[in-house]
Design a protein around this motif. Structure first.
Motif, PDB file in Angstrom:
ATOM      1  N   GLU A 259       2.189   7.338   0.823  1.00  0.00           N
ATOM      2  CA  GLU A 259       1.448   7.247   2.071  1.00  0.00           C
ATOM      3  C   GLU A 259       0.712   8.580   2.282  1.00  0.00           C
ATOM      4  O   GLU A 259       1.267   9.641   2.011  1.00  0.00           O
TER       5      GLU A 259
ATOM      6  N   THR B 274       8.205   1.945   3.458  1.00  0.00           N
ATOM      7  CA  THR B 274       8.155   3.212   2.711  1.00  0.00           C
ATOM      8  C   THR B 274       9.525   3.528   2.124  1.00  0.00           C
ATOM      9  O   THR B 274       9.629   3.984   0.978  1.00  0.00           O
TER      10      THR B 274
ATOM     11  N   ASP C 226       1.441   2.920  -1.265  1.00  0.00           N
ATOM     12  CA  ASP C 226       1.898   2.881   0.133  1.00  0.00           C
ATOM     13  C   ASP C 226       0.700   3.095   1.059  1.00  0.00           C
ATOM     14  O   ASP C 226       0.193   4.205   1.171  1.00  0.00           O
ATOM     15  N   GLU C 227       0.258   2.017   1.666  1.00  0.00           N
ATOM     16  CA  GLU C 227      -0.862   2.011   2.619  1.00  0.00           C
ATOM     17  C   GLU C 227      -2.124   2.660   2.062  1.00  0.00           C
ATOM     18  O   GLU C 227      -2.673   3.585   2.675  1.00  0.00           O
TER      19      GLU C 227
HETATM   20 MG    MG Z   1       5.558   3.534   5.780  1.00  0.00          MG
END
Ligand code: MG
Ligand code: ATP
Length: 236
Positions: A85, A43, A161-162
């Motif tokens: 995220e 991140t 992000d994810e």
């Molecule tokens: Mg992360």
């Protein structure tokens, strides 16, 4: 060079080092996966590229333009977009309002209307529910909305992000298919994922980050076959 070039970046939160010389590249239309365990610095890497964090040293360029040192809003003007995220959509705004927030850099109304129409063609579910509050969507639908909002900014580099985290397995496939489609339109993708198998499967290239450094890199399919990756990230 065309695309993203991250060279030897260092970053620390106060005294705590998070990036210790990470380097990576993503060419136009490439899906580049960044793997790493919790706390590896994934991140942080995305935030440094997005201009949300300033690296202590090292550089970030896109299409040969130096971005590191620029604030986020200027970095975004170069087509670099981060879908963070936890898919932070504005839950008390409608789906359409969320999408319009993504088109922040476009001030011609006609063009914004075109972007919205294009977005609704890609995401018919969002079109049907355009007037509903984003908070009423399921987790998977909110992730789709977060990606759609990112696309409204017409990115040339889209960082995710994810994107599959906390999403029902049957919806995850749709997200990965979408990522493949976006890349096919010439956008570079930086994909941060816990779902190592699916993300390596679609990756043209992949990096493994550990303690703020790249410890392994290669073609997606080569990393899928790599004994270390299998043991550490694929649970095989
Ligand atoms: Mg992360
Ligand atoms: N705001 C912060 N303040 C202090 N330390 C932080 C902060 N954010 C992250 N860190 C630390 O920096 C390191 C890298 O964190 P980062 O969030 O980049 O990792 P990550 O690879 O994204 O992990 P995860 O898989 O858990 O999302 C970790 O040691 C983390 O504890």
């Amino acid at each position: 060079m065309k695309g993203l070039e991250v060279d030897n970046i260092y970053f620390a939160y106060g005294g705590a080092r998070a990036l210790a010389g990470a380097s990576l590249r993503a060419e136009p239309g490439a899906i580049v996966t960044l793997l790493g365990s919790n706390g590896a610095g994934k991140t942080t890497t995305a935030k440094v590229i997005a201009g949300a964090l300033m690296p202590a040293s090292g550089s970030v360029s896109f299409d040969g333009v130096l971005l590191s040192g620029l604030p986020t809003h200027k970095v975004m003007r170069h087509g670099v977009v981060l879908v963070p995220e936890g898919r932070r959509v504005f839950s008390r705004m409608t789906i359409q309002e969320n999408l319009l927030m993504g088109a922040y850099k476009e001030n011609r109304q006609q063009r914004v209307a075109e972007l919205l129409e294009k977005c609704f063609t890609t995401f018919p579910r969002l079109k049907e529910r355009r007037s509903q509050l984003a908070g009423s969507l399921s987790g998977g639908e909110q992730q789709m909305l977060a990606i759609a909002r990112g696309l409204m900014a017409e990115p040339r580099l889209l960082m995710l992000d994810e994107p599959s985290l906390g999403i029902m397995p049957k919806l995850v496939r749709g997200i990965f298919e979408l990522i493949v489609e976006i890349a096919a339109s010439g956008v570079s993708i930086l994909l941060i994922e816990q779902n190592a198998r699916a993300s390596l499967d679609i990756a043209s290239y992949a990096y493994v980050l550990d303690k703020g450094k790249i410890i392994l890199e290669g073609a997606g399919r080569d990393l899928l076959a790599d004994a270390f990756v299998q043991n550490a990230y694929l649970g095989t």
